[in-house]
Motif scaffolding. Sequence first.
Motif, PDB file in Angstrom:
ATOM      1  N   GLY A 122       0.805  -1.211   0.000  1.00 35.21           N
ATOM      2  CA  GLY A 122       0.000   0.000   0.000  1.00 35.21           C
ATOM      3  C   GLY A 122       0.837   1.259   0.000  1.00 35.21           C
ATOM      4  O   GLY A 122       0.316   2.360   0.119  1.00 35.21           O
ATOM      5  N   ASN A 123       2.180   1.098  -0.144  1.00 38.61           N
ATOM      6  CA  ASN A 123       3.106   2.240  -0.230  1.00 38.61           C
ATOM      7  C   ASN A 123       3.105   3.116   1.014  1.00 38.61           C
ATOM      8  O   ASN A 123       3.415   4.314   0.949  1.00 38.61           O
ATOM      9  CB  ASN A 123       2.798   3.095  -1.464  1.00 38.61           C
ATOM     10  CG  ASN A 123       2.961   2.323  -2.757  1.00 38.61           C
ATOM     11  OD1 ASN A 123       3.884   1.525  -2.892  1.00 38.61           O
ATOM     12  ND2 ASN A 123       2.067   2.559  -3.711  1.00 38.61           N
ATOM     13  N   LEU A 124       2.761   2.545   2.155  1.00 41.68           N
ATOM     14  CA  LEU A 124       2.798   3.300   3.399  1.00 41.68           C
ATOM     15  C   LEU A 124       4.239   3.569   3.825  1.00 41.68           C
ATOM     16  O   LEU A 124       5.164   2.862   3.438  1.00 41.68           O
ATOM     17  CB  LEU A 124       2.072   2.534   4.505  1.00 41.68           C
ATOM     18  CG  LEU A 124       0.569   2.307   4.324  1.00 41.68           C
ATOM     19  CD1 LEU A 124       0.029   1.442   5.451  1.00 41.68           C
ATOM     20  CD2 LEU A 124      -0.172   3.635   4.273  1.00 41.68           C
ATOM     21  N   LYS A 125       4.401   4.579   4.634  1.00 42.12           N
ATOM     22  CA  LYS A 125       5.723   4.920   5.149  1.00 42.12           C
ATOM     23  C   LYS A 125       6.144   3.898   6.208  1.00 42.12           C
ATOM     24  O   LYS A 125       5.348   3.494   7.039  1.00 42.12           O
ATOM     25  CB  LYS A 125       5.712   6.321   5.754  1.00 42.12           C
ATOM     26  CG  LYS A 125       7.063   6.803   6.271  1.00 42.12           C
ATOM     27  CD  LYS A 125       6.942   8.215   6.810  1.00 42.12           C
ATOM     28  CE  LYS A 125       8.289   8.703   7.340  1.00 42.12           C
ATOM     29  NZ  LYS A 125       9.323   8.736   6.284  1.00 42.12           N
ATOM     30  N   VAL A 126       7.427   3.478   6.178  1.00 40.76           N
ATOM     31  CA  VAL A 126       7.978   2.552   7.162  1.00 40.76           C
ATOM     32  C   VAL A 126       9.157   3.224   7.858  1.00 40.76           C
ATOM     33  O   VAL A 126      10.048   3.774   7.200  1.00 40.76           O
ATOM     34  CB  VAL A 126       8.461   1.232   6.524  1.00 40.76           C
ATOM     35  CG1 VAL A 126       9.038   0.309   7.598  1.00 40.76           C
ATOM     36  CG2 VAL A 126       7.329   0.542   5.790  1.00 40.76           C
ATOM     37  N   GLY A 204       1.187   8.473   6.634  1.00 42.59           N
ATOM     38  CA  GLY A 204       2.217   8.904   5.707  1.00 42.59           C
ATOM     39  C   GLY A 204       2.449   7.885   4.605  1.00 42.59           C
ATOM     40  O   GLY A 204       2.124   6.703   4.745  1.00 42.59           O
ATOM     41  N   CYS A 205       3.008   8.347   3.495  1.00 42.99           N
ATOM     42  CA  CYS A 205       3.335   7.479   2.362  1.00 42.99           C
ATOM     43  C   CYS A 205       4.847   7.428   2.181  1.00 42.99           C
ATOM     44  O   CYS A 205       5.570   8.276   2.700  1.00 42.99           O
ATOM     45  CB  CYS A 205       2.683   8.013   1.075  1.00 42.99           C
ATOM     46  SG  CYS A 205       0.872   8.092   1.135  1.00 42.99           S
ATOM     47  N   HIS A 210       2.118   9.517  -3.021  1.00 43.42           N
ATOM     48  CA  HIS A 210       1.397  10.708  -2.566  1.00 43.42           C
ATOM     49  C   HIS A 210       0.076  10.276  -1.943  1.00 43.42           C
ATOM     50  O   HIS A 210      -0.505   9.252  -2.325  1.00 43.42           O
ATOM     51  CB  HIS A 210       1.147  11.662  -3.736  1.00 43.42           C
ATOM     52  CG  HIS A 210       2.404  12.064  -4.448  1.00 43.42           C
ATOM     53  ND1 HIS A 210       3.163  13.147  -4.081  1.00 43.42           N
ATOM     54  CD2 HIS A 210       3.046  11.483  -5.502  1.00 43.42           C
ATOM     55  CE1 HIS A 210       4.213  13.250  -4.883  1.00 43.42           C
ATOM     56  NE2 HIS A 210       4.173  12.253  -5.751  1.00 43.42           N
ATOM     57  N   CYS A 211      -0.403  11.079  -1.003  1.00 43.54           N
ATOM     58  CA  CYS A 211      -1.617  10.731  -0.271  1.00 43.54           C
ATOM     59  C   CYS A 211      -2.846  11.252  -1.005  1.00 43.54           C
ATOM     60  O   CYS A 211      -3.004  12.472  -1.200  1.00 43.54           O
ATOM     61  CB  CYS A 211      -1.556  11.313   1.138  1.00 43.54           C
ATOM     62  SG  CYS A 211      -2.918  10.789   2.207  1.00 43.54           S
ATOM     63  N   ALA A 212      -3.727  10.344  -1.407  1.00 43.17           N
ATOM     64  CA  ALA A 212      -4.955  10.724  -2.107  1.00 43.17           C
ATOM     65  C   ALA A 212      -6.067  11.029  -1.100  1.00 43.17           C
ATOM     66  O   ALA A 212      -5.967  10.699   0.090  1.00 43.17           O
ATOM     67  CB  ALA A 212      -5.388   9.602  -3.045  1.00 43.17           C
ATOM     68  N   ASP A 214      -8.842   9.666  -0.646  1.00 43.01           N
ATOM     69  CA  ASP A 214      -9.505   8.491  -0.070  1.00 43.01           C
ATOM     70  C   ASP A 214      -8.657   7.817   1.006  1.00 43.01           C
ATOM     71  O   ASP A 214      -9.017   6.761   1.530  1.00 43.01           O
ATOM     72  CB  ASP A 214      -9.878   7.485  -1.156  1.00 43.01           C
ATOM     73  CG  ASP A 214      -8.665   6.942  -1.906  1.00 43.01           C
ATOM     74  OD1 ASP A 214      -7.523   7.376  -1.603  1.00 43.01           O
ATOM     75  OD2 ASP A 214      -8.841   6.081  -2.788  1.00 43.01           O
ATOM     76  N   GLY A 215      -7.493   8.413   1.327  1.00 41.80           N
ATOM     77  CA  GLY A 215      -6.642   7.859   2.373  1.00 41.80           C
ATOM     78  C   GLY A 215      -5.650   6.828   1.904  1.00 41.80           C
ATOM     79  O   GLY A 215      -4.963   6.227   2.728  1.00 41.80           O
ATOM     80  N   CYS A 216      -5.565   6.638   0.569  1.00 46.04           N
ATOM     81  CA  CYS A 216      -4.626   5.656   0.027  1.00 46.04           C
ATOM     82  C   CYS A 216      -3.386   6.350  -0.551  1.00 46.04           C
ATOM     83  O   CYS A 216      -3.470   7.487  -1.040  1.00 46.04           O
ATOM     84  CB  CYS A 216      -5.286   4.827  -1.071  1.00 46.04           C
ATOM     85  SG  CYS A 216      -6.650   3.797  -0.488  1.00 46.04           S
ATOM     86  N   CYS A 217      -2.258   5.657  -0.504  1.00 46.52           N
ATOM     87  CA  CYS A 217      -1.029   6.168  -1.110  1.00 46.52           C
ATOM     88  C   CYS A 217      -1.010   5.776  -2.583  1.00 46.52           C
ATOM     89  O   CYS A 217      -1.166   4.600  -2.925  1.00 46.52           O
ATOM     90  CB  CYS A 217       0.196   5.582  -0.404  1.00 46.52           C
ATOM     91  SG  CYS A 217       0.359   6.083   1.321  1.00 46.52           S
ATOM     92  N   VAL A 218      -0.829   6.762  -3.454  1.00 48.33           N
ATOM     93  CA  VAL A 218      -0.854   6.515  -4.894  1.00 48.33           C
ATOM     94  C   VAL A 218       0.428   7.046  -5.527  1.00 48.33           C
ATOM     95  O   VAL A 218       1.162   7.829  -4.930  1.00 48.33           O
ATOM     96  CB  VAL A 218      -2.091   7.175  -5.546  1.00 48.33           C
ATOM     97  CG1 VAL A 218      -3.380   6.553  -4.997  1.00 48.33           C
ATOM     98  CG2 VAL A 218      -2.076   8.675  -5.319  1.00 48.33           C
ATOM     99  N   GLN A 219       0.659   6.630  -6.768  1.00 49.66           N
ATOM    100  CA  GLN A 219       1.889   7.023  -7.459  1.00 49.66           C
ATOM    101  C   GLN A 219       1.904   8.507  -7.801  1.00 49.66           C
ATOM    102  O   GLN A 219       2.943   9.167  -7.729  1.00 49.66           O
ATOM    103  CB  GLN A 219       2.067   6.179  -8.724  1.00 49.66           C
ATOM    104  CG  GLN A 219       3.417   6.343  -9.394  1.00 49.66           C
ATOM    105  CD  GLN A 219       3.591   5.404 -10.560  1.00 49.66           C
ATOM    106  OE1 GLN A 219       2.630   4.826 -11.077  1.00 49.66           O
ATOM    107  NE2 GLN A 219       4.836   5.210 -11.003  1.00 49.66           N
ATOM    108  N   CYS A 220       0.757   9.051  -8.172  1.00 50.50           N
ATOM    109  CA  CYS A 220       0.714  10.468  -8.555  1.00 50.50           C
ATOM    110  C   CYS A 220      -0.678  11.031  -8.354  1.00 50.50           C
ATOM    111  O   CYS A 220      -1.676  10.307  -8.339  1.00 50.50           O
ATOM    112  CB  CYS A 220       1.151  10.648 -10.009  1.00 50.50           C
ATOM    113  SG  CYS A 220       0.049   9.836 -11.206  1.00 50.50           S
ATOM    114  N   LEU A 221      -0.706  12.352  -8.202  1.00 51.33           N
ATOM    115  CA  LEU A 221      -1.976  13.077  -8.138  1.00 51.33           C
ATOM    116  C   LEU A 221      -2.109  14.036  -9.310  1.00 51.33           C
ATOM    117  O   LEU A 221      -3.223  14.454  -9.652  1.00 51.33           O
ATOM    118  CB  LEU A 221      -2.075  13.854  -6.824  1.00 51.33           C
ATOM    119  CG  LEU A 221      -2.085  13.024  -5.537  1.00 51.33           C
ATOM    120  CD1 LEU A 221      -2.036  13.944  -4.322  1.00 51.33           C
ATOM    121  CD2 LEU A 221      -3.321  12.129  -5.482  1.00 51.33           C
ATOM    122  N   GLU A 222      -0.988  14.410  -9.911  1.00 54.06           N
ATOM    123  CA  GLU A 222      -0.978  15.340 -11.045  1.00 54.06           C
ATOM    124  C   GLU A 222       0.236  15.050 -11.910  1.00 54.06           C
ATOM    125  O   GLU A 222       1.147  14.308 -11.511  1.00 54.06           O
ATOM    126  CB  GLU A 222      -0.929  16.784 -10.538  1.00 54.06           C
ATOM    127  CG  GLU A 222       0.223  17.045  -9.602  1.00 54.06           C
ATOM    128  CD  GLU A 222       0.161  18.405  -8.957  1.00 54.06           C
ATOM    129  OE1 GLU A 222       1.181  19.119  -9.047  1.00 54.06           O
ATOM    130  OE2 GLU A 222      -0.897  18.764  -8.386  1.00 54.06           O
TER     131      GLU A 222
END
Length: 242
Positions: A122-126, A204-205, A210-212, A214-222
Amino acid sequence: MRRQCLLLTLSSLGLGLGLGACGNLDNEPFRAGTVRGRLTEFDPSVALVSVVGAPGVRSGVDAQGRFALEDVPAGPAELFVLATADKAARVPLTVQGGQSVDVPDVAPRPAGTFFVKIHARGNLKVAGAHASVDGTPIEASGLDDQAPRHVGPLPEGCYGVSVSAPRFLTTALQGCVDAGKQTVLNVELVPEESYVQEGCARTGCNSESHCASDGCCVQCLEDSHCVSPLGCRAFRCEESLP
């Protein structure tokens, strides 16, 4: 005749008591032995000898490289030897309970390492992860998803590795190292469900996500989050259609 019967009964009772006492002998000293030896090359600030599978049984070395391991479990065993920052060895042997074993001089060889790369589902921060090599004293703390870390040195061979981090499930995997080489271990940590439900605004991601909304970490927003000529399509960096 009556006196003979009485004597026989007492004698039988005495024999039974004697056998019972033998059965209760303390066998503890025969369950472990002592192992002694010497390293032909060592760095006193690094040198450590332990037993594979029992890392708590360990010894440093003296000024001549000599070591002595006490309370080594009897039976087949293997020494795990750290000599310098880049040399190590594994030494198989058999330990006789209640006895001392002198191993031939140990000549360390070039050691290998694990190159541990951590990422989260889920690409969360570790952050604050911990890695340990099972059955050995080798471990590393403070790992995260941004900077891979070397874990070692390790004598040539195969090992189990356990990786954990706060609010993630512990991940176990296997890996092998060769002398003088590094083996890459890609470790995916699975977050606890309650952690995922908090949403990326709190968790965090990782540095590549990047944080969308909906609360999910995604590759890009723009589009600016992607490398040209790629553009952001459905939260992923993809080639633009002609």
